[in-house]
Design an enzyme around this catalytic site. Structure first.
Site, PDB file in Angstrom:
ATOM      1  N   LYS A 158      -0.741  -1.425  -4.471  1.00 32.36           N
ATOM      2  CA  LYS A 158      -0.460  -1.929  -3.125  1.00 32.36           C
ATOM      3  C   LYS A 158       0.933  -1.557  -2.626  1.00 32.36           C
ATOM      4  O   LYS A 158       1.141  -1.374  -1.432  1.00 32.36           O
ATOM      5  CB  LYS A 158      -0.638  -3.450  -3.088  1.00 32.36           C
ATOM      6  CG  LYS A 158      -2.076  -3.907  -3.279  1.00 32.36           C
ATOM      7  CD  LYS A 158      -2.936  -3.546  -2.079  1.00 32.36           C
ATOM      8  CE  LYS A 158      -4.347  -4.107  -2.207  1.00 32.36           C
ATOM      9  NZ  LYS A 158      -5.221  -3.627  -1.121  1.00 32.36           N
ATOM     10  N   GLU A 175      -1.692 -10.088   5.336  1.00 31.89           N
ATOM     11  CA  GLU A 175      -2.702 -10.931   4.713  1.00 31.89           C
ATOM     12  C   GLU A 175      -2.720 -10.596   3.231  1.00 31.89           C
ATOM     13  O   GLU A 175      -2.261  -9.537   2.825  1.00 31.89           O
ATOM     14  CB  GLU A 175      -4.080 -10.613   5.308  1.00 31.89           C
ATOM     15  CG  GLU A 175      -4.806  -9.403   4.692  1.00 31.89           C
ATOM     16  CD  GLU A 175      -4.111  -8.068   4.919  1.00 31.89           C
ATOM     17  OE1 GLU A 175      -3.312  -7.977   5.864  1.00 31.89           O
ATOM     18  OE2 GLU A 175      -4.373  -7.122   4.153  1.00 31.89           O
ATOM     19  N   SER A 198      -6.230   0.324 -10.888  1.00 30.38           N
ATOM     20  CA  SER A 198      -5.425   0.004  -9.701  1.00 30.38           C
ATOM     21  C   SER A 198      -4.376  -1.078  -9.902  1.00 30.38           C
ATOM     22  O   SER A 198      -3.379  -1.120  -9.196  1.00 30.38           O
ATOM     23  CB  SER A 198      -6.346  -0.388  -8.548  1.00 30.38           C
ATOM     24  OG  SER A 198      -7.197  -1.440  -8.951  1.00 30.38           O
TER      25      SER A 198
END
Lengths: 400, 261
Positions: free
Chosen positions: A93, A115, A382
């Site tokens: 991210k 968010e 990830s």
């Protein structure tokens, strides 16, 4: 089609998907963002600033690791792991959050709204904001706050304000609703750092581009190790950002299978899953036309997954397009299968993956035995699983 | 001529301002819809904006969100609302305008929806998640069927864009009076009056102000700068608490002629 792949078009459409289905109040902000992003792409000093931060602050490039034990266990294709879990903040991210925070800075916007589902995007955004001295407010569903207490505290430590969302299913979808409402109200001085390849154009493109560092590095590293391209890349899909970042650089390489793995929750034959591509139909949510879980009347249904990060009833417009065009394949993995894969990779490789990434691992373990031994696949790992240890412990009843 | 155009032509001739109340279809059960519509028409509404509930209404504040949840819990569907409108349409004379999000319409099928809405006597559509950039997906089909797409302009729309939107506009132009979502507010930006006047200057069609308007004083204030108002959240609250006299008072506040000295 692939040689000519140049999407989205100038109106932000991927075929019929994507677009800008947002209130008029936001149109100026997203047009300005598109304009500024184009300039930033062409601006060497912006690119250098981002590259330097990715290298020295995030710790890129991340390793492409040959998982020998996992490969032996599966008994087929060579399995490589793209170690996005080793990024600063523990997931992919940050690639996007940093890029967008720099964009916000360029646009003179000192306030950030975002968010978060699992909390990884919230933590990454809070981190980027701390670094660049931006004010940060994060919307998070109450259900996710309960599941991800530690990440809430992390965000607060980093100086962000975390606002609980009680509406709807109190998960990621509802956090996006509230973040959009907040943005509409504060659009003049606030930038919205959307965390996935969704939302109105240009977000799906911007997030994809910032995440493409995953696929670009993978391609180079795999070539160096194996002297060819991988035969398949496998990544999990909630909104679809790590998978899009992995896929995009391979789109034109038609020999590379691209496989996205959705969350099947309790099973795609139940109502408790998050498999928007496998079971959904196209519709408009959160600013884009994309595959959605919805009832026959167009009301959005609640998604379910053991992993908060996959618990979203839609999937980015580019994935929707790639599914229809057949260029990418989409599979699904249940909560149970993901949990098993998580334990397996812990024991075999000494790596605790996020529950999200465990879905990709689980599917790769099904795929590898069907492939030849001289073939290879890459799993996008990830994120790391520290945030999920409590959830996993509760599910396993304390047993390992 | 579409009913919306006709009603505004009459207002103009009589030098009157418009008052458009918003109600949520199915809030309190779909069987109460006809009663609400006839009450509002009798109270002097120019037209009625009828909300179709959607699970994820990003342009709406808490009051309309809650009304939508109540309507969905009562089993309200777009199909059901269309049937209810068809039934009451013969006895209602004012325009009925649907306000909803794109997804319920897409799930219904855009072509089918327009054809059924036209058959039921729906006069216009307000779609808060459909900016000019995406409107070709529905606007040409709707307008061909005589259903007017009511376009929105906001405080963040540059004047040039407002001009372009107004030029394509049908019925009336919906001028959003706040940066934000629907719901009552105490006050508005000081520059709002000027903004509304600028919008009016470039708009070939009437301009109605909406979002945040809840008191007779707001109505009178807005009406000095535009052709009328849209009131949503406050109407929903008053209808829910049964304060019908206050609804009548609010609507009447738009009828009082300004005395110019």
């Amino acid at each position: 089609m692939n040689a000519a792949y140049a999407l989205p078009d100038e109106r932000g459409h991927f075929g019929t998907y994507g677009g800008r289905y947002v209130p008029e109040t936001l149109m100026q902000a997203i047009l300005e963002l598109e304009e500024e992003y184009k300039k930033a792409q062409a601006d060497e000093s912006f690119q250098k600033e981002l590259q330097d931060l990715l290298k020295d602050y995030v710790g890129r490039e991340t390793p492409l690791y040959f998982a020998e034990n996992l490969t032996k266990y599966a008994g087929g294709a060579k399995i490589y792991l793209k170690r996005e879990d080793l990024n600063h903040t523990g997931a992919h991210k940050i690639n996007n959050s940093l890029g967008q925070a720099l964009l916000a800075q360029r646009m003179g916007k000192r306030k950030i709204v975002a968010e978060t589902g699992a909390g990884q995007h919230g933590v990454a955004t809070a981190t980027a904001c701390a670094l660049l001295n931006l004010e940060c407010i994060i919307f998070m569903g109450e259900e996710d706050i309960r599941r991800q207490q530690l990440n809430v505290f992390r965000m607060e430590l980093l100086g962000a304000k975390v606002v609980g969302v009680q509406s709807g299913s109190a998960t990621l979808k509802d956090a996006v609703n509230e973040a959009l409402r907040y943005w509409v109200t504060n659009v003049e001085d606030t930038h919205y750092i959307l965390g996935s390849v969704m939302g109105p154009h240009p977000f799906p493109m911007i997030v994809r581009d910032f995440q493409s560092v995953i696929g670009n590095e993978t391609k180079e590293q795999y070539l160096e190790k194996e002297g060819k391209l991988p035969d398949a890349v496998v990544a999990c899909i909630g909104g679809g950002s790590n998978s899009m970042g992995m896929f995009y650089p391979f789109i034109k390489d038609e020999t590379v299978r691209m496989i996205g793995v959705e969350a099947a929750g309790l099973g795609t034959d139940t109502e408790k899953h998050a498999a928007s591509l496998t079971k959904g139909t196209p519709g408009v949510l959160h600013g884009a036309l994309m595959y959605l879980l919805q009832d026959e009347h167009g009301q959005i249904q609640e998604a379910h997954s053991i992993s908060a990060g996959l618990d979203y009833p839609g999937v980015g417009p580019e994935h929707s397009y790639l599914k229809d065009s057949g260029r990418a394949e989409y599979e699904s993995i249940t909560d149970e299968e993901a949990l098993e894969a998580l334990q397996l990779i812990c024991k075999l490789e000494g790596i605790i993956p996020a529950l999200e990434s465990s879905h990709a691992v689980a599917y790769a373990l099904k795929l590898a035995p069907q492939m030849k031994k001289d073939e290879g696949l890459v799993i996008c790992l990830s994120g790391r699983g520290d945030k999920d240890v409590e959830t996993v412990r509760a599910r396993l009843g304390g047993k390992g | 001529m579409n009913r919306i155009e006709k009603v505004f032509q009459n207002l103009k001739q009589n030098n009157e301002k418009a008052f458009v109340p918003y109600i949520m279809a199915g809030d309190g059960g779909l069987e109460t819809l006809a009663e609400k519509i006839t009450f509002l028409e009798k109270a002097g509404a120019t037209a009625i904006e009828i909300g179709i509930p959607f699970s994820d209404p990003v342009a709406d504040g808490p009051v309309i969100q809650q009304a939508g949840i109540r309507a969905l819990e009562a089993g309200t569907t777009l199909r059901g609302v269309l049937a209810a409108i068809a039934e009451i349409r013969p006895i209602v004379h004012i325009p009925l305008i649907f306000m909803t999000y794109m997804n319920p319409i897409m799930a219904y099928g855009i072509g089918n929806f327009i054809s059924d809405a036209s058959g039921s006597g729906v006069d216009g559509l307000i779609l808060p998640d459909l900016p000019a950039e995406e409107e070709e997906i529905i606007a040409p089909i709707a307008e061909k069927a005589g259903i007017e797409i009511i376009r929105l302009v906001t405080l963040t729309s540059p004047l040039e864009r407002i001009q372009e939107i107004a030029a394509k506009g049908k019925g009336f132009l919906y001028a959003v009076t706040v940066n934000g979502i629907t719901g009552a507010r105490k006050g508005f930006k000081g520059e709002l009056g000027k903004h509304l006047e600028r919008v009016k200057e470039v708009s070939p069609i009437p301009v109605l102000a909406g979002f945040g308007i809840s008191e007779p004083e707001h109505v009178k204030e807005m009406n000095q700068h535009c052709d009328g108002v849209i009131v949503g959240s406050r109407i929903i609250e008053l209808l829910q608490s049964g304060e019908l006299a206050k609804v009548e008072e609010l609507i009447a506040s738009s009828k009082i002629e300004e005395i110019k000295l």
